[in-house]
Structures are given as structure tokens and as C-alpha cells.
Scaffold this motif. Structure first.
Motif, PDB file in Angstrom:
ATOM      1  N   ARG A 190     -54.225  78.264  70.925  1.00 29.67           N
ATOM      2  CA  ARG A 190     -52.889  78.458  71.652  1.00 29.67           C
ATOM      3  C   ARG A 190     -51.912  79.373  70.671  1.00 29.67           C
ATOM      4  O   ARG A 190     -50.709  79.844  71.010  1.00 29.67           O
ATOM      5  N   PHE A 191     -52.468  79.725  69.440  1.00 20.84           N
ATOM      6  CA  PHE A 191     -51.726  80.374  68.513  1.00 20.84           C
ATOM      7  C   PHE A 191     -52.733  81.692  68.229  1.00 20.84           C
ATOM      8  O   PHE A 191     -52.808  81.795  66.977  1.00 20.84           O
ATOM      9  N   ALA A 192     -53.027  82.271  69.191  1.00 15.34           N
ATOM     10  CA  ALA A 192     -54.009  83.304  68.888  1.00 15.34           C
ATOM     11  C   ALA A 192     -53.642  84.573  67.991  1.00 15.34           C
ATOM     12  O   ALA A 192     -54.412  85.129  67.271  1.00 15.34           O
ATOM     13  N   ASP A 193     -52.107  84.551  67.964  1.00 17.61           N
ATOM     14  CA  ASP A 193     -51.798  85.830  67.233  1.00 17.61           C
ATOM     15  C   ASP A 193     -51.696  85.304  65.531  1.00 17.61           C
ATOM     16  O   ASP A 193     -51.727  86.402  64.621  1.00 17.61           O
ATOM     17  N   ALA A 194     -52.035  83.992  65.433  1.00 17.63           N
ATOM     18  CA  ALA A 194     -51.903  83.619  63.973  1.00 17.63           C
ATOM     19  C   ALA A 194     -53.023  82.916  63.526  1.00 17.63           C
ATOM     20  O   ALA A 194     -53.363  82.612  62.215  1.00 17.63           O
ATOM     21  N   GLU A 195     -54.124  82.439  64.480  1.00 19.47           N
ATOM     22  CA  GLU A 195     -55.164  81.708  64.034  1.00 19.47           C
ATOM     23  C   GLU A 195     -56.512  82.340  64.607  1.00 19.47           C
ATOM     24  O   GLU A 195     -56.508  82.960  65.547  1.00 19.47           O
ATOM     25  N   GLU A 196     -57.296  82.512  63.968  1.00 19.60           N
ATOM     26  CA  GLU A 196     -58.822  82.953  64.249  1.00 19.60           C
ATOM     27  C   GLU A 196     -59.771  81.869  64.687  1.00 19.60           C
ATOM     28  O   GLU A 196     -59.820  80.738  64.035  1.00 19.60           O
ATOM     29  N   THR A 197     -60.277  82.249  65.794  1.00 20.20           N
ATOM     30  CA  THR A 197     -61.380  81.188  66.244  1.00 20.20           C
ATOM     31  C   THR A 197     -62.645  81.431  65.442  1.00 20.20           C
ATOM     32  O   THR A 197     -63.149  82.417  65.121  1.00 20.20           O
ATOM     33  N   PRO A 198     -63.146  80.186  64.836  1.00 18.31           N
ATOM     34  CA  PRO A 198     -64.368  80.466  63.996  1.00 18.31           C
ATOM     35  C   PRO A 198     -65.552  80.956  64.977  1.00 18.31           C
ATOM     36  O   PRO A 198     -65.606  80.741  65.729  1.00 18.31           O
ATOM     37  N   GLU A 199     -66.488  81.641  64.091  1.00 13.06           N
ATOM     38  CA  GLU A 199     -67.625  82.314  64.625  1.00 13.06           C
ATOM     39  C   GLU A 199     -68.447  81.092  65.386  1.00 13.06           C
ATOM     40  O   GLU A 199     -68.647  80.023  64.621  1.00 13.06           O
ATOM     41  N   GLY A 200     -69.009  81.429  66.616  1.00 13.49           N
ATOM     42  CA  GLY A 200     -69.842  80.489  67.194  1.00 13.49           C
ATOM     43  C   GLY A 200     -69.092  79.576  68.285  1.00 13.49           C
ATOM     44  O   GLY A 200     -69.654  78.969  69.267  1.00 13.49           O
ATOM     45  N   ALA A 201     -67.639  79.750  68.072  1.00 10.97           N
ATOM     46  CA  ALA A 201     -67.142  78.935  69.209  1.00 10.97           C
ATOM     47  C   ALA A 201     -66.625  79.942  70.296  1.00 10.97           C
ATOM     48  O   ALA A 201     -66.307  80.924  70.016  1.00 10.97           O
TER      49      ALA A 201
END
Length: 230
Positions: free
Chosen positions: A190-201
Motif C-alpha cells: 500500500r506504500f509502493a512509492d516508498a516500499e519495495e516488494t521483495p524478490e519472489g513475491a
């Protein structure tokens, strides 16, 4: 067709919008204990973390707090939070709709929070019957995310292997826990502008997107099962 996947949902920030309430109560209690803490600190640095891990981090920066005093403050904080959860809590946008669309899947809740807090949260937003007693708390299992043990515990009790589960979690500590457990992971970012989704998710930015993603993952699984059997 392969057996339906088991869906394991985080609670705070994934199903219910409890984190602003938790952050506010935490700020009051920790500051009173001599550990400077603002609500925005939780949302920025500690989202999803176990309370005692947050305390340990702050104590390393600001000095030790008397354990008895801290225990009293934590009990007061949790009581105040439960009262607010029972009156002020709302579901995460799209969560109720997603659960209704996915009702044919086996589902459980996996939370770092105490079980009574999870039960209060689900009751307030009308989701008690969706999950029944399929609630898995770090305090009950005595293990917490980011350790994979809590997700593995939930899968075992639900009767599924880790590879047959999809974890849906908004916090990086939860995403990493489920990845380490060997599960398929959907990161509600929900904070895609500030948070990166870990690889594999797999990333989604809204719970409204979840049914489509789950359907695709189930179809991929069914296709693989057919090819393996053929």
C-alpha cells in the motif's frame, strides 16, 4: 484439478486498518517509558514487528527500561488499544470484498499480535465467521515473523504443506517470513512509492486485486498438475 491452495492472511494492515491506532497507542506508552517514539516511527520503520523487538531496538538507542515498569505500560497499552479496536477499527479497502470472492478457499489468519487482539479486530469489522478459530498468533505459537516458524505452524495446523499455501501480507517482515517458509507470497504494498516488494513475491497495491491474482495462481497450479499427471 489440484487441491485448492490454502490462503494465509496477515491481520494488521492486510485485513484491518489497525496500524494507525496501534502506532498512536505505542507512541504514548513507549514515550512514557522513556523511549522516545512517534506514531510515524512505527509506520516508517517498525510496521509488522513484534512489540518487544521494537522495545529492544529503542533500548539499544536510549537505555534500558525497568522490566516491571515496561510490563505495566504494555498491559495498559494493549487494553487501551483493544478498546479503540472495538469502536474505531475499519477494514482495509477491498478486504471484505476479496474474502467474499475467495470464500471457497481454506483460509486462516497469521498475526504477530496477541490472539485476543486478532479476535477483537475481526469481530469489529464483521469477519469472525470467515475465519472461525483458524487464527494463528505469534504469542500462542511462541514464534514471530520474520521467523518462518509462525507461517509454517499455521500451514501445519491447517493441514497443508508450505508449497500449497499462499501468504498475503502487507509488512516486509511478514513477506520475508512467508518467503523463507517456502510459500507463494502476495505482498499488499500500500506504500509502493516508498516500499519495495521483495524478490519472489507478487505485488498488489489494493486488496481489490487479490481475487484475480489468486485465480491466476490457482490456474497455473492446476495446469502444472495436469502436465505432471499426463
Amino acid at each position: 484439478m489440484a487441491r485448492p491452495l490454502c490462503l494465509l492472511f496477515d491481520c494488521d494492515g492486510t485485513l484491518v486498518d489497525s496500524e494507525p491506532l496501534l502506532a498512536a497507542e505505542m507512541a504514548v506508552s513507549l514515550s512514557a517509558a522513556g523511549l522516545p517514539f512517534r506514531a510515524e516511527d512505527y509506520m516508517g520503520d517498525f510496521r509488522g514487528a513484534r512489540f518487544r523487538n521494537i522495545v529492544a531496538t529503542l533500548e539499544a538507542q536510549h537505555g534500558q527500561v525497568d522490566p516491571d515498569h515496561l510490563e505495566v505500560l504494555e498491559a495498559s497499552m494493549r487494553a487501551n488499544l483493544n478498546r479503540r479496536l472495538a469502536t474505531d477499527l475499519t477494514p482495509i479497502a477491498g478486504a471484505t470484498e476479496a474474502l467474499a470472492a475467495l470464500s471457497h478457499y481454506p483460509m486462516g489468519v497469521v498475526s504477530n499480535g496477541p490472539e485476543n487482539k486478532v479476535r477483537t479486530s475481526l469481530a469489529t469489522v464483521g469477519l469472525t465467521e470467515v475465519f472461525g478459530n483458524r487464527l494463528f498468533s505469534g504469542y500462542t505459537a511462541n514464534c514471530w515473523k520474520p521467523d518462518p516458524c509462525l507461517y509454517l505452524h499455521a500451514a501445519s495446523i491447517m493441514g497443508f504443506a508450505a508449497e500449497d499455501c499462499i501468504a498475503i501480507d502487507d509488512a516486509i517482515v511478514g513477506v520475508n517470513a512467508a518467503l523463507a517458509a517456502g510459500m507463494t507470497v502476495v505482498h499488499l504494498n500500500r506504500f509502493a512509492d516508498a516500499e519495495e516488494t521483495p524478490e519472489g513475491a507478487h505485488m498488489i497495491t489494493s486488496m481489490f486485486q487479490l481475487p484475480t491474482v489468486i485465480s491466476r495462481l490457482q490456474k497455473d497450479r492446476d495446469r502444472h498438475a495436469m502436465l505432471s499427471s499426463g
